[in-house]
Enzyme design. Structure first.
Site, mmCIF file in Angstrom:
data_model
loop_
_atom_site.group_PDB
_atom_site.id
_atom_site.type_symbol
_atom_site.label_atom_id
_atom_site.label_comp_id
_atom_site.label_asym_id
_atom_site.label_seq_id
_atom_site.Cartn_x
_atom_site.Cartn_y
_atom_site.Cartn_z
ATOM 1 N N GLU A 1 -3.646 12.784 5.657
ATOM 2 C CA GLU A 1 -2.609 11.647 5.595
ATOM 3 C C GLU A 1 -1.897 12.288 4.791
ATOM 4 O O GLU A 1 -1.873 12.869 3.596
ATOM 5 C CB GLU A 1 -3.445 10.343 5.561
ATOM 6 C CG GLU A 1 -4.414 10.002 6.450
ATOM 7 C CD GLU A 1 -4.803 8.707 6.563
ATOM 8 O OE1 GLU A 1 -4.501 8.116 7.225
ATOM 9 O OE2 GLU A 1 -5.798 8.351 5.428
ATOM 10 N N TRP B 1 0.949 -1.094 -0.011
ATOM 11 C CA TRP B 1 -0.150 -0.090 -0.109
ATOM 12 C C TRP B 1 0.700 1.076 -0.057
ATOM 13 O O TRP B 1 1.587 1.370 -0.951
ATOM 14 C CB TRP B 1 -1.079 -0.072 0.916
ATOM 15 C CG TRP B 1 -0.770 -0.088 2.616
ATOM 16 C CD1 TRP B 1 -0.898 0.837 3.641
ATOM 17 C CD2 TRP B 1 -0.492 -1.152 3.256
ATOM 18 N NE1 TRP B 1 -0.539 0.500 4.685
ATOM 19 C CE2 TRP B 1 -0.167 -0.573 4.716
ATOM 20 C CE3 TRP B 1 0.235 -2.408 3.075
ATOM 21 C CZ2 TRP B 1 0.127 -1.617 5.501
ATOM 22 C CZ3 TRP B 1 0.575 -3.407 4.178
ATOM 23 C CH2 TRP B 1 0.692 -2.828 5.339
ATOM 24 N N ASP B 2 0.822 2.316 1.088
ATOM 25 C CA ASP B 2 1.471 3.419 0.889
ATOM 26 C C ASP B 2 2.919 3.269 0.536
ATOM 27 O O ASP B 2 3.721 2.678 1.025
ATOM 28 C CB ASP B 2 1.409 4.148 2.334
ATOM 29 C CG ASP B 2 0.377 4.416 2.947
ATOM 30 O OD1 ASP B 2 -0.956 3.817 2.360
ATOM 31 O OD2 ASP B 2 0.219 5.164 3.697
ATOM 32 N N ALA C 1 3.898 5.076 7.491
ATOM 33 C CA ALA C 1 4.358 5.674 6.124
ATOM 34 C C ALA C 1 5.360 6.834 6.569
ATOM 35 O O ALA C 1 5.532 7.251 7.611
ATOM 36 C CB ALA C 1 3.076 6.400 5.338
ATOM 37 N N ARG D 1 1.793 11.435 12.389
ATOM 38 C CA ARG D 1 2.615 10.313 11.717
ATOM 39 C C ARG D 1 2.978 10.835 10.390
ATOM 40 O O ARG D 1 2.483 12.015 9.858
ATOM 41 C CB ARG D 1 1.741 9.004 11.437
ATOM 42 C CG ARG D 1 0.454 9.349 10.744
ATOM 43 C CD ARG D 1 -0.240 7.705 10.611
ATOM 44 N NE ARG D 1 -1.688 7.873 9.920
ATOM 45 C CZ ARG D 1 -2.898 7.950 10.614
ATOM 46 N NH1 ARG D 1 -2.852 8.310 11.968
ATOM 47 N NH2 ARG D 1 -3.901 7.858 9.880
ATOM 48 N N ASP D 2 3.447 9.897 9.387
ATOM 49 C CA ASP D 2 3.742 10.300 8.043
ATOM 50 C C ASP D 2 4.642 11.339 7.841
ATOM 51 O O ASP D 2 4.276 12.304 7.166
ATOM 52 C CB ASP D 2 2.304 10.506 7.318
ATOM 53 C CG ASP D 2 1.281 9.376 7.535
ATOM 54 O OD1 ASP D 2 1.722 8.274 7.908
ATOM 55 O OD2 ASP D 2 0.293 9.327 6.851
HETATM 56 C C1 FRU Z 1 -2.701 5.895 4.692
HETATM 57 C C2 FRU Z 1 -2.139 5.594 5.999
HETATM 58 C C3 FRU Z 1 -0.941 6.378 6.547
HETATM 59 C C4 FRU Z 1 -0.332 5.405 7.540
HETATM 60 C C5 FRU Z 1 -0.704 4.106 6.868
HETATM 61 C C6 FRU Z 1 -0.636 3.006 7.805
HETATM 62 O O1 FRU Z 1 -3.002 4.951 3.857
HETATM 63 O O2 FRU Z 1 -3.366 5.379 7.024
HETATM 64 O O3 FRU Z 1 -1.464 7.519 7.087
HETATM 65 O O4 FRU Z 1 0.939 5.832 7.800
HETATM 66 O O5 FRU Z 1 -1.815 4.218 5.991
HETATM 67 O O6 FRU Z 1 -0.952 1.642 7.145
#
Ligand code: FRU
Length: 439
Positions: free
Chosen positions: A292, A61-62, A136, A223-224
């Site tokens: 996000e 994913w991310d 992420a 986060r992120d």
């Molecule tokens: C976005 C998210 C990010 C996070 C990650 C966790 O898709 O929610 O904000 O870091 O996925 O899996």
């Protein structure tokens, strides 16, 4: 002072006396949200082909590219590198795609053409990383030091006994940095080599940024992390996803608990291991709980601020699609104008409202390219997901990269121009046009 002329027309200076001007956060307002409307210019085409699974055995994913310190894409002997959150669906604890977050690990992939990706493996083979799940981030390669800076979210499950106000045992989140690895790029592939040192570089302070103890919202956010060099002053800065404290509201459905913000920090040492929190650059109290993976694209003197958000994170009474949103300003703490008046830049199509997510925007000449992952295929709503069996959920989850989208940026207007290949990343973009380590 090192002066570099940059593609975006900014003089890039490091070590200059000029410093960032910090100001109050801009606001994402209810009336902006009321302007949201899906049009040909902001709606992604329906994904109509069977995608390549870029990983043989992991959900993906991310995703983010390895960039040079100035934000341009790094290249090593013609190879480009991307990092993705991945999880092994064969783990006994993973019954549904939703469980993947608890087992998220960063993997890397490499490509010669920016679209056919080969799997390199896990990034942190060591045991020293912080948290118990890796969420992420972003990564830069410093050519002079010949090392990668991995910014990531050190997420961890919180003990409900210790934090009784937290209903859903959401993970605690801190911002982390791993340094030490470099890239070994040969004729047949790429390997990340060397040991990482891990550092915690940011934690919520409870004043500008809500802590997990204070949170009553859908899920806590700190986060992120997303690193960038200030295009004019050269300062080392980070954006991240946070929440603005709104004490006194215990009901998770109270609009005040939809309190997302885009946070910022500035490095206070050259090693990038020490940082100070700055005020958020944008807040959405009463509007949306999660902003996000925030990031910038710098172009033509403009600061384009992007973030992603879900349908289910809008405050009661407001609605919007699963989407990429953006604002434009002439400085970091400036008067941000919502792009296209509503801020909507990329929405999933109404026929496939959950088809992709987690758009990451990169400069590409006078355009931008947004990369994302395939989320739920053939599913019409969040409510439908609630009715599905574990196996149906597993089957419906894309878990690989979606077609990237080329987006035209024109002042405060944007337009999806064309669909690119699945997982496409532009070859060399950004401000400096740096090439990373060659040969
Ligand atoms: C976005 C998210 C990010 C996070 C990650 C966790 O898709 O929610 O904000 O870091 O996925 O899996």
């Amino acid at each position: 002072t090192l002066g570099l002329a940059t593609a975006a027309g900014f003089p890039l200076t490091t070590g200059s006396a000029a410093a960032l001007e910090v100001d109050e956060p801009a606001q994402w307002t209810e009336s902006d949200v009321d302007q949201i409307e899906l049009t040909d210019d902001n709606t992604a085409p329906v994904v109509d082909h069977e995608p390549d699974q870029i990983s043989e055995d992991r959900l993906v994913w991310d995703t983010w590219p390895l960039r040079n310190r100035d934000g341009s894409m790094a290249q090593f002997n013609g190879w480009q590198i991307i990092f993705s959150l991945t999880a092994d669906p064969g783990r006994p604890e993973i019954d549904t795609p939703g469980d993947r977050h608890n087992w998220a690990r960063i993997s890397y992939f490499y490509s010669r053409d920016g679209k056919s990706w080969q799997e390199g493996g896990l990034v942190f083979e060591d045991e020293d990383w912080y948290g118990n799940q890796q969420w992420a981030g972003m990564a830069i390669y410093d050519e002079e030091e010949d090392q990668i800076y991995h910014f990531y979210t050190a997420s961890e499950e919180i003990d409900p006994e210790r934090f009784p106000r937290i209903q859903q045992e959401p993970p605690g989140q801190r911002l982390a940095l791993a340094k030490g690895q470099t890239v070994d790029a040969g004729p047949n592939g790429v390997e990340l080599v060397g040991e990482n040192d891990h550092h915690i570089i940011g934690e919520a302070d409870g004043e500008m940024y809500e802590t997990v103890h204070q949170s009553s919202g859908i899920i806590f956010a700190f986060r992120d992390p997303w690193y960038f060099q200030h295009p004019e002053t050269g300062e080392d800065l980070l954006l991240f996803e946070g929440n603005t404290p709104t004490p006194g509201y215990d009901d998770p459905n109270h609009p005040k608990n939809f309190n997302g913000n885009i946070g910022a920090m500035r490095a206070t040492n050259d090693d990038l291991t020490e940082w100070e929190l700055l005020p958020p650059v944008l807040e959405s109290v009463g509007v949306n709980q999660q902003l996000e993976r925030p990031h910038f694209v710098f172009q033509g003197g403009n600061w384009y601020l992007f973030t992603i958000t879900h349908e289910f994170t809008y405050a009661p009474g407001l609605s919007g699609p699963e989407a990429l949103h953006g604002w434009v300003s002439d400085s970091m703490y400036g008067d941000y104008e919502p792009l296209n008046e509503s801020s909507l830049v990329v929405a999933n199509p109404t026929e496939a409202p959950l088809q992709a997510y987690s758009w990451d925007t990169m400069q590409h000449g006078s355009n931008a390219v947004a990369q994302s992952f395939l989320n739920w295929q053939g599913v019409e709503s969040d409510a439908e997901l609630d009715q599905m069996s574990d196996q149906e959920l597993m089957d419906a989850f894309g878990g690989t990269l979606a077609p990237s989208l080329q987006i035209n940026l024109d002042g405060d207007e944007t337009r999806i121009v064309t669909e690119k290949a699945d997982g496409y990343v532009p070859p060399s973009t950004g401000r400096g046009g740096g090439q990373g380590r060659q040969q």
